[in-house]
Design a protein around this motif. Structure first.
Motif, PDB file in Angstrom:
ATOM      1  N   GLY A  94     -18.504 -42.738  -9.059  1.00  0.00           N
ATOM      2  CA  GLY A  94     -19.088 -43.681  -8.804  1.00  0.00           C
ATOM      3  C   GLY A  94     -20.341 -43.471  -7.763  1.00  0.00           C
ATOM      4  O   GLY A  94     -20.993 -44.302  -7.265  1.00  0.00           O
ATOM      5  N   GLY A  95     -20.290 -42.069  -7.354  1.00  0.00           N
ATOM      6  CA  GLY A  95     -21.303 -41.718  -6.261  1.00  0.00           C
ATOM      7  C   GLY A  95     -22.893 -41.997  -6.849  1.00  0.00           C
ATOM      8  O   GLY A  95     -23.650 -42.544  -5.983  1.00  0.00           O
ATOM      9  N   TYR A  96     -22.907 -41.889  -7.983  1.00  0.00           N
ATOM     10  CA  TYR A  96     -24.453 -41.976  -8.589  1.00  0.00           C
ATOM     11  C   TYR A  96     -24.916 -43.641  -8.612  1.00  0.00           C
ATOM     12  O   TYR A  96     -25.746 -43.965  -8.330  1.00  0.00           O
ATOM     13  CB  TYR A  96     -24.525 -41.359  -9.874  1.00  0.00           C
ATOM     14  N   VAL A 112     -18.431 -45.871   1.675  1.00  0.00           N
ATOM     15  CA  VAL A 112     -19.786 -46.566   1.067  1.00  0.00           C
ATOM     16  C   VAL A 112     -19.256 -48.005   1.096  1.00  0.00           C
ATOM     17  O   VAL A 112     -18.321 -48.358   0.328  1.00  0.00           O
ATOM     18  CB  VAL A 112     -20.610 -46.124   0.120  1.00  0.00           C
ATOM     19  N   THR A 113     -19.944 -49.166   1.786  1.00  0.00           N
ATOM     20  CA  THR A 113     -19.667 -50.742   1.452  1.00  0.00           C
ATOM     21  C   THR A 113     -20.675 -50.843   0.592  1.00  0.00           C
ATOM     22  O   THR A 113     -21.961 -50.431   0.805  1.00  0.00           O
ATOM     23  CB  THR A 113     -19.566 -51.267   2.663  1.00  0.00           C
ATOM     24  N   PHE A 114     -20.416 -51.771  -0.285  1.00  0.00           N
ATOM     25  CA  PHE A 114     -21.618 -52.203  -1.405  1.00  0.00           C
ATOM     26  C   PHE A 114     -21.147 -53.666  -1.965  1.00  0.00           C
ATOM     27  O   PHE A 114     -19.989 -54.186  -1.700  1.00  0.00           O
ATOM     28  CB  PHE A 114     -21.557 -51.086  -2.677  1.00  0.00           C
ATOM     29  N   ARG A 115     -22.016 -54.217  -2.641  1.00  0.00           N
ATOM     30  CA  ARG A 115     -21.873 -55.601  -3.143  1.00  0.00           C
ATOM     31  C   ARG A 115     -21.975 -55.404  -4.739  1.00  0.00           C
ATOM     32  O   ARG A 115     -22.511 -54.484  -5.364  1.00  0.00           O
ATOM     33  CB  ARG A 115     -23.118 -56.529  -2.833  1.00  0.00           C
ATOM     34  N   HIS A 123     -17.245 -54.521  -1.199  1.00  0.00           N
ATOM     35  CA  HIS A 123     -16.183 -53.314  -1.538  1.00  0.00           C
ATOM     36  C   HIS A 123     -16.419 -52.270  -0.741  1.00  0.00           C
ATOM     37  O   HIS A 123     -17.667 -52.228  -0.263  1.00  0.00           O
ATOM     38  CB  HIS A 123     -16.055 -52.946  -3.346  1.00  0.00           C
ATOM     39  N   LEU A 124     -15.437 -51.464  -0.480  1.00  0.00           N
ATOM     40  CA  LEU A 124     -15.560 -50.074   0.036  1.00  0.00           C
ATOM     41  C   LEU A 124     -14.981 -49.084  -0.683  1.00  0.00           C
ATOM     42  O   LEU A 124     -13.904 -48.975  -1.320  1.00  0.00           O
ATOM     43  CB  LEU A 124     -14.644 -50.389   1.361  1.00  0.00           C
ATOM     44  N   PHE A 125     -15.723 -47.905  -0.554  1.00  0.00           N
ATOM     45  CA  PHE A 125     -15.397 -46.790  -1.630  1.00  0.00           C
ATOM     46  C   PHE A 125     -15.159 -45.604  -0.312  1.00  0.00           C
ATOM     47  O   PHE A 125     -16.264 -45.449   0.310  1.00  0.00           O
ATOM     48  CB  PHE A 125     -16.387 -46.235  -2.472  1.00  0.00           C
TER      49      PHE A 125
END
Length: 376
Positions: A94-96, A112-115, A123-125
């Motif tokens: 999911g890094g890319y 990484v937090t992302f929408r 979400h948080l990865f």
């Protein structure tokens, strides 16, 4: 997982190998069709196996985590049971995808937090939960969580990024090594070399990744807009450092020419959305060059799509018919074109392997590179 080298080309660094997983044997060099959401678009699993002759496919952690979600995948018994593919699977971390979500993500040491692009949820990865997610998805080969830097990228940013990627890798390995597979078969973890197009950073990253002594290694952060010559230069540098006795995976690459040139540099594994995405837009890759099926020149061409192919769709249908389907927006057009392109990519790497084993790869590669870039 076990990797064995079977042959080395005498005039290049190309090699033929065999990668053994609990879901099957993979003959390298290999191209892996991309099945982002658990499906290779427009292709049945039977066609993947029997017609395209795929040996391993990809799933994507980010997309599968969001849809259908881990509860459903785990209830099904893992992605193999869920999608009906009984061969090896590799999952990107999911890094890319996080890299591509520039406007809706924040990168910190924790992760990484992302929408979500689906519903806007937050979400948080982290290196730890990405290992857990991939354990639950059930891929045979899972990727470390890293940061894929953009191109162009300032040197200092790239340097800070690889240092964080290396710290994240330690956390990935600790979590992976302290957990067990969920579905009764083995999984393996591949680290990822980063460093943008800076030679010293690539050397440093390759040395660090090699020191973790995992069962395979990947090269990321290329094919993101840099000139092909930069890609080849970075790949050569890294391949000279990564262990000879372990598979090397160049992520997200690429055109048929890119694949052949990187095989010559010592790469064993490839993936790219190009053959499927371009197929849906009417672009075909063939042994003699590139065909844009939308061009009017094919309107009355009733010759087979590729007469010397062993794919039934290539000889069953004419160029004129495929052009009609694509021009009309018919789903069958995308299906036929996708079958063709994936079959061609798998033919290309299989032929490369045969030429490596016979000692003819170097001259064959030069001939094919001149052909494959032509516009027909």
């Amino acid at each position: 997982m076990k990797f064995t080298l079977k042959a080395q080309d005498p005039l290049s660094k190309a090699r033929a190998g065999e990668l053994v997983t609990d879901h099957g044997v993979i003959q390298t060099p290999i191209f892996m069709p991309v099945g982002t959401a658990g499906t290779v678009k427009a292709v049945h699993q039977r066609e993947l196996k029997d017609d395209i002759k795929a040996q391993i496919i990809l799933g994507n952690t980010y997309h599968l985590y969001l849809r259908p979600g881990l509860d459903i995948i785990e209830s099904a018994g893992g992605l193999h049971k869920f999608n009906g593919w009984n061969g090896p699977i590799l999952t990107d971390s999911g890094g890319y995808q996080v890299y591509s979500l520039t406007d809706v993500r924040k990168i910190k040491e924790e992760g990484v937090t992302f929408r979500s692009h689906v519903d806007g949820s937050k979400h948080l990865f982290t290196p730890e939960n990405v290992m857990d997610i991939q354990r639950t998805i059930g891929a045979d080969i899972i990727m470390a969580f890293d940061e894929c830097t953009p191109y162009p990228c300032e040197y200092n940013y790239a340097k800070r990024s690889i240092e964080m990627t290396h710290r994240w890798l330690k956390r990935c390995c600790d979590r992976f090594d302290s957990t067990e597979p969920k579905y009764g078969y083995n999984q393996t973890l591949f680290p990822i070399v980063q460093g943008s197009v800076y030679k010293d950073l690539r050397i440093r990253s390759a040395e660090v990744i090699a020191s973790f002594e995992r069962e395979g290694n990947a090269i990321g952060g290329l094919s993101v807009g840099e000139p092909a010559e930069e890609m080849y230069a970075m790949t050569e540098i890294v391949c000279d450092i990564l262990p000879q006795n372990k598979p090397r995976y160049l992520m997200g690459v690429g055109t048929p020419v890119n694949i052949l040139e990187n095989i010559a540099l010592g790469i064993d594994m490839f993936d790219c959305v190009m053959p499927t995405r371009n197929a849906r837009n009417g672009m075909l890759f063939t042994k003699n060059g590139i065909i844009n099926m939308r061009n009017k020149k094919w309107e009355n061409d009733f010759s087979p799509i590729e007469a010397d192919s062993d794919l039934y769709a290539d000889t069953q249908y004419s160029k004129a018919y495929l052009r009609h389907l694509i021009h009309s927006g018919e789903m069958l057009g995308a299906q036929i074109a996708t079958l063709h392109n994936l079959h061609f990519y798998l033919w290309l790497v299989t032929e490369a392997r045969n030429k490596i084993i016979s000692g003819e790869f170097y001259e064959w590669k030069k001939t094919m590179v001149n052909r494959l870039g032509q516009r027909l």
